[in-house]
Write a protein that holds these residues in place. Sequence first.
Motif, PDB file in Angstrom:
ATOM      1  N   PHE A  44       0.741  -1.222   0.104  1.00  0.00           N
ATOM      2  CA  PHE A  44      -0.182  -0.065  -0.057  1.00  0.00           C
ATOM      3  C   PHE A  44       0.982   1.303   0.142  1.00  0.00           C
ATOM      4  O   PHE A  44       0.376   2.405   0.134  1.00  0.00           O
ATOM      5  N   ASP A  45       1.941   1.233  -0.201  1.00  0.00           N
ATOM      6  CA  ASP A  45       3.145   2.408  -0.419  1.00  0.00           C
ATOM      7  C   ASP A  45       3.060   3.097   0.696  1.00  0.00           C
ATOM      8  O   ASP A  45       2.735   4.541   0.749  1.00  0.00           O
ATOM      9  N   LEU A  46       3.265   2.490   1.950  1.00  0.00           N
ATOM     10  CA  LEU A  46       3.161   3.276   3.090  1.00  0.00           C
ATOM     11  C   LEU A  46       4.251   3.533   3.925  1.00  0.00           C
ATOM     12  O   LEU A  46       4.253   4.391   4.757  1.00  0.00           O
ATOM     13  N   GLU A  47       5.420   3.065   3.428  1.00  0.00           N
ATOM     14  CA  GLU A  47       6.910   3.258   4.017  1.00  0.00           C
ATOM     15  C   GLU A  47       7.235   4.686   4.467  1.00  0.00           C
ATOM     16  O   GLU A  47       7.464   5.296   5.463  1.00  0.00           O
ATOM     17  N   GLU A  48       6.840   5.766   3.353  1.00  0.00           N
ATOM     18  CA  GLU A  48       7.170   7.358   3.554  1.00  0.00           C
ATOM     19  C   GLU A  48       6.025   8.069   4.142  1.00  0.00           C
ATOM     20  O   GLU A  48       5.990   9.116   4.309  1.00  0.00           O
ATOM     21  N   LYS A  49       4.607   7.213   4.263  1.00  0.00           N
ATOM     22  CA  LYS A  49       3.427   8.168   4.650  1.00  0.00           C
ATOM     23  C   LYS A  49       3.459   8.224   6.064  1.00  0.00           C
ATOM     24  O   LYS A  49       4.188   7.852   6.901  1.00  0.00           O
ATOM     25  N   PRO A  50       2.758   9.429   6.348  1.00  0.00           N
ATOM     26  CA  PRO A  50       3.067  10.093   7.795  1.00  0.00           C
ATOM     27  C   PRO A  50       2.062   9.080   8.636  1.00  0.00           C
ATOM     28  O   PRO A  50       0.883   8.736   8.216  1.00  0.00           O
ATOM     29  N   PHE A  51       2.590   9.072   9.997  1.00  0.00           N
ATOM     30  CA  PHE A  51       1.938   8.141  11.141  1.00  0.00           C
ATOM     31  C   PHE A  51       1.870   9.289  12.094  1.00  0.00           C
ATOM     32  O   PHE A  51       2.782   9.705  12.802  1.00  0.00           O
ATOM     33  N   LYS A  52       0.685   9.638  12.666  1.00  0.00           N
ATOM     34  CA  LYS A  52       0.460  10.713  13.760  1.00  0.00           C
ATOM     35  C   LYS A  52       0.613  10.010  15.145  1.00  0.00           C
ATOM     36  O   LYS A  52      -0.156   9.004  15.488  1.00  0.00           O
ATOM     37  N   MET A  53       1.649  10.473  16.035  1.00  0.00           N
ATOM     38  CA  MET A  53       1.814  10.172  17.258  1.00  0.00           C
ATOM     39  C   MET A  53       0.859  10.952  18.246  1.00  0.00           C
ATOM     40  O   MET A  53       0.157  11.918  17.673  1.00  0.00           O
ATOM     41  N   LEU A  54       0.640  10.285  19.462  1.00  0.00           N
ATOM     42  CA  LEU A  54      -0.292  11.031  20.317  1.00  0.00           C
ATOM     43  C   LEU A  54      -0.047  12.439  20.861  1.00  0.00           C
ATOM     44  O   LEU A  54      -0.518  13.294  21.053  1.00  0.00           O
ATOM     45  N   ASP A  55       1.390  12.845  20.782  1.00  0.00           N
ATOM     46  CA  ASP A  55       2.055  14.363  20.709  1.00  0.00           C
ATOM     47  C   ASP A  55       1.535  15.134  19.581  1.00  0.00           C
ATOM     48  O   ASP A  55       2.141  16.139  19.513  1.00  0.00           O
ATOM     49  N   GLU A  56       1.124  14.615  18.611  1.00  0.00           N
ATOM     50  CA  GLU A  56       0.653  15.397  17.370  1.00  0.00           C
ATOM     51  C   GLU A  56       1.857  15.150  16.227  1.00  0.00           C
ATOM     52  O   GLU A  56       1.646  15.662  15.082  1.00  0.00           O
ATOM     53  N   ASN A  57       3.004  14.751  16.682  1.00  0.00           N
ATOM     54  CA  ASN A  57       4.072  14.776  15.956  1.00  0.00           C
ATOM     55  C   ASN A  57       3.828  13.583  14.726  1.00  0.00           C
ATOM     56  O   ASN A  57       3.391  12.623  15.101  1.00  0.00           O
ATOM     57  N   MET A  58       4.603  13.937  13.566  1.00  0.00           N
ATOM     58  CA  MET A  58       4.439  12.868  12.487  1.00  0.00           C
ATOM     59  C   MET A  58       5.379  12.199  12.243  1.00  0.00           C
ATOM     60  O   MET A  58       6.690  12.613  12.205  1.00  0.00           O
ATOM     61  N   VAL A  59       5.560  10.986  12.290  1.00  0.00           N
ATOM     62  CA  VAL A  59       6.553  10.304  11.916  1.00  0.00           C
ATOM     63  C   VAL A  59       6.311   9.191  10.505  1.00  0.00           C
ATOM     64  O   VAL A  59       5.046   9.366  10.000  1.00  0.00           O
ATOM     65  N   THR A  60       7.058   8.591  10.054  1.00  0.00           N
ATOM     66  CA  THR A  60       6.638   7.572   8.742  1.00  0.00           C
ATOM     67  C   THR A  60       6.343   6.049   9.294  1.00  0.00           C
ATOM     68  O   THR A  60       6.723   5.631  10.501  1.00  0.00           O
ATOM     69  N   TYR A  61       5.699   5.613   8.539  1.00  0.00           N
ATOM     70  CA  TYR A  61       5.370   4.207   8.794  1.00  0.00           C
ATOM     71  C   TYR A  61       6.553   3.299   9.357  1.00  0.00           C
ATOM     72  O   TYR A  61       6.566   2.477  10.122  1.00  0.00           O
ATOM     73  N   LYS A  62       7.358   3.278   8.289  1.00  0.00           N
ATOM     74  CA  LYS A  62       8.724   2.723   8.366  1.00  0.00           C
ATOM     75  C   LYS A  62       9.611   3.093   9.394  1.00  0.00           C
ATOM     76  O   LYS A  62      10.413   2.226   9.645  1.00  0.00           O
ATOM     77  N   SER A  63       9.569   3.858  10.070  1.00  0.00           N
ATOM     78  CA  SER A  63      10.209   4.744  11.291  1.00  0.00           C
ATOM     79  C   SER A  63       9.972   3.861  12.381  1.00  0.00           C
ATOM     80  O   SER A  63      10.579   3.897  13.488  1.00  0.00           O
ATOM     81  N   LEU A  64       8.871   3.313  12.430  1.00  0.00           N
ATOM     82  CA  LEU A  64       8.355   2.702  13.806  1.00  0.00           C
ATOM     83  C   LEU A  64       8.973   1.362  13.863  1.00  0.00           C
ATOM     84  O   LEU A  64       8.557   0.126  13.047  1.00  0.00           O
ATOM     85  N   LYS A  65       9.625   1.147  14.726  1.00  0.00           N
ATOM     86  CA  LYS A  65      10.633  -0.141  15.101  1.00  0.00           C
ATOM     87  C   LYS A  65      10.525  -0.785  16.324  1.00  0.00           C
ATOM     88  O   LYS A  65      10.200  -0.141  17.096  1.00  0.00           O
ATOM     89  N   LEU A  66      11.003  -1.785  16.392  1.00  0.00           N
ATOM     90  CA  LEU A  66      11.097  -2.608  17.816  1.00  0.00           C
ATOM     91  C   LEU A  66      12.344  -3.329  17.781  1.00  0.00           C
ATOM     92  O   LEU A  66      12.661  -4.098  17.122  1.00  0.00           O
ATOM     93  N   PRO A  67      13.310  -2.928  18.711  1.00  0.00           N
ATOM     94  CA  PRO A  67      14.439  -3.725  19.198  1.00  0.00           C
ATOM     95  C   PRO A  67      14.081  -5.152  19.537  1.00  0.00           C
ATOM     96  O   PRO A  67      13.196  -5.510  20.395  1.00  0.00           O
TER      97      PRO A  67
END
Length: 327
Positions: A44-67
């Motif tokens: 769905f071509d999401l990697e660079e699309k914005p994802f809104k965090m609770l503090d209203e900051n925008m990150v990208t889908y692909k930036s959300l990672k887990l160690p």
Amino acid sequence: MTAKLYNPFQDFKFDNKTCFLSGSPLQSLDEQMQVFPLWMMRSFDLEEKPFKMLDENMVTYKSLKLPCSPRVADLFAVLEQDIERAMTSGYEAVRNLSEIQLFQWVAKILYGVVFNEIQSGIRQAFISGEDLNFSQALVHKFRNLHYMLQSIMQPMEFEHKNPFSICVLPVDNAPDTFSYRDEINTLVFSFRMRDFAILATLQDNGVHAIYHEDVMNAIVGRVLHPIQFEEICARYFYSAYLFNRLPEYTYMETPECIFVEPMPLNDWTLKPIFDHWQVKTYGQVLENFWKPWGYTLFEIIKDPELPMTFILDRHGEFITDIHLAKV
């Protein structure tokens, strides 16, 4: 040796040097796993699309990672293969997945978002020089979610009933549909693609399905229009807000298995499990879910006794004749 559950909330350990699920130390900061599966982001071509965090900051889908340790990553990779195969096939294949598989998949995404939210909160608290202010009720919910997600690593048995409800429903979606929502405070999740949708309520011990029993019985065997599914989501997301219990679970750790037992939701206060349903507030929630179709709050609650619905007509019959553009 008795199985042990890892609890990162005890020391609030949310660094990138420790496996998020097992607590084992990592050899490299490159040992990470995507919160949202790669196949989904690429489909769905999401990697660079914005994802809104609770503090209203925008990150990208692909930036959300887990160690993540290689062992845990491998376990999720096996799960993801089954999920990808089913979801790219469609409704019938998804419906045939086990509820535990779907729970683990949903829980990993939800907890992954939670983990990134906590890391962001820790960074902001450090910059501001203030203590991290974190609700103990949320800690309670997230700790239980984390414990239950560890079922992917070690045998775990949910006694009497599953602590979660997961519905897989057939929906007449447009071919390129991707719709994702979550509410991490109430642990509700919805997802829609291809010819199906998933609606999950976690740590409710199944009471939402009972609360919405009339509507859920009415849609059995029906293929839903997207606006009908979004209406059901609005009902569930709102009732999750009204749910006034903080479920408790006992964990019995044995060498063979971890047994999880939900405690009764009824308490000494004799208060109803759900707070009173307010039509105007529900209408505001529904307006948000119906944004693609442009219905306003005024239209939705024009008759407060009978708010607008696309599921059942005035005679209690399922509505099949819906003339709206698909989204």
